[in-house]
Write a protein that holds these residues in place. Structure first.
Motif, PDB file in Angstrom:
ATOM      1  N   TYR A 157      51.052  35.147  36.620  1.00 27.55           N
ATOM      2  CA  TYR A 157      49.799  35.018  36.526  1.00 27.55           C
ATOM      3  C   TYR A 157      49.108  35.725  37.864  1.00 27.55           C
ATOM      4  O   TYR A 157      49.661  35.802  38.813  1.00 27.55           O
ATOM      5  N   THR A 158      47.748  36.220  37.756  1.00 28.31           N
ATOM      6  CA  THR A 158      47.246  36.797  38.762  1.00 28.31           C
ATOM      7  C   THR A 158      46.169  35.718  39.397  1.00 28.31           C
ATOM      8  O   THR A 158      45.264  35.123  38.722  1.00 28.31           O
ATOM      9  N   LEU A 159      46.547  35.522  40.723  1.00 29.98           N
ATOM     10  CA  LEU A 159      45.911  34.324  41.316  1.00 29.98           C
ATOM     11  C   LEU A 159      45.283  34.760  42.659  1.00 29.98           C
ATOM     12  O   LEU A 159      45.374  36.117  42.901  1.00 29.98           O
ATOM     13  N   THR A 160      44.104  34.272  43.062  1.00 30.02           N
ATOM     14  CA  THR A 160      43.265  34.521  44.217  1.00 30.02           C
ATOM     15  C   THR A 160      43.874  33.810  45.378  1.00 30.02           C
ATOM     16  O   THR A 160      43.778  32.722  45.397  1.00 30.02           O
ATOM     17  N   GLY A 161      44.220  34.420  46.316  1.00 34.20           N
ATOM     18  CA  GLY A 161      44.799  33.682  47.970  1.00 34.20           C
ATOM     19  C   GLY A 161      43.816  33.233  48.594  1.00 34.20           C
ATOM     20  O   GLY A 161      42.424  33.691  48.490  1.00 34.20           O
ATOM     21  N   PRO A 162      43.768  32.476  49.730  1.00 33.43           N
ATOM     22  CA  PRO A 162      43.312  32.335  50.760  1.00 33.43           C
ATOM     23  C   PRO A 162      42.298  33.364  51.450  1.00 33.43           C
ATOM     24  O   PRO A 162      41.215  33.102  51.882  1.00 33.43           O
ATOM     25  N   ASP A 163      42.879  34.461  51.381  1.00 34.89           N
ATOM     26  CA  ASP A 163      42.191  35.624  51.923  1.00 34.89           C
ATOM     27  C   ASP A 163      41.371  36.719  50.952  1.00 34.89           C
ATOM     28  O   ASP A 163      40.841  37.271  51.330  1.00 34.89           O
TER      29      ASP A 163
ATOM     30  N   ILE B 182      38.439  27.050  48.337  1.00 34.58           N
ATOM     31  CA  ILE B 182      37.501  26.492  49.457  1.00 34.58           C
ATOM     32  C   ILE B 182      37.836  27.530  50.574  1.00 34.58           C
ATOM     33  O   ILE B 182      36.967  28.253  51.088  1.00 34.58           O
ATOM     34  N   VAL B 183      39.118  27.854  51.029  1.00 37.43           N
ATOM     35  CA  VAL B 183      39.465  28.683  52.253  1.00 37.43           C
ATOM     36  C   VAL B 183      39.022  30.044  51.666  1.00 37.43           C
ATOM     37  O   VAL B 183      38.478  30.767  52.818  1.00 37.43           O
ATOM     38  N   ALA B 184      38.981  30.390  50.567  1.00 35.65           N
ATOM     39  CA  ALA B 184      38.620  31.694  50.033  1.00 35.65           C
ATOM     40  C   ALA B 184      37.035  31.767  50.312  1.00 35.65           C
ATOM     41  O   ALA B 184      36.818  32.967  49.846  1.00 35.65           O
ATOM     42  N   GLY B 185      36.527  30.808  50.408  1.00 44.39           N
ATOM     43  CA  GLY B 185      35.005  31.017  50.595  1.00 44.39           C
ATOM     44  C   GLY B 185      34.209  30.741  49.317  1.00 44.39           C
ATOM     45  O   GLY B 185      33.073  31.043  49.209  1.00 44.39           O
ATOM     46  N   TYR B 186      34.896  30.057  48.226  1.00 49.99           N
ATOM     47  CA  TYR B 186      34.192  29.608  47.138  1.00 49.99           C
ATOM     48  C   TYR B 186      33.569  28.241  47.118  1.00 49.99           C
ATOM     49  O   TYR B 186      34.133  27.247  47.947  1.00 49.99           O
TER      50      TYR B 186
END
Length: 97
Positions: free
Chosen positions: A7-13, A65-69
């Protein structure tokens, strides 16, 4: 042949990465919004075909949240209200500077 799905996920960065674990939260890259996978607003947008190319997934809410969403107004109203209140406090502090 492997039965393991990636799966392609978005990390905290904010960067995408491949994971064997399915994301539990979805989001919109352009609007920087995250919400539940069953969000009615997101499902309507997906059905119209306007949301899919900017769709992102997160392993958990804290990563979003950490990723800025920010929380979605439609499916996370309590969290959205708390985010909005905190944002207002941040802006009022800046006015004093």
């Amino acid at each position: 042949m492997s039965d393991q799905r990636a799966y392609t996920l978005t990390g905290p960065d904010g960067r995408s990465y491949s994971s064997p674990v399915k994301g539990t939260w979805g989001g919109h890259r352009g609007n920087r919004i995250y919400g539940r996978m069953d969000c009615p607003a997101a499902l309507r947008a997906i059905a119209k075909g306007v949301y899919v190319k900017n769709r992102v997934f997160f392993v958990d809410e804290s990563t979003a949240i950490v990723a800025g969403y920010r929380p979605c107004w439609s499916c996370c109203r309590d969290k959205y209200q708390a985010w909005k209140a905190a944002k207002g406090k941040d802006e009022s502090c800046r006015k004093d500077l």
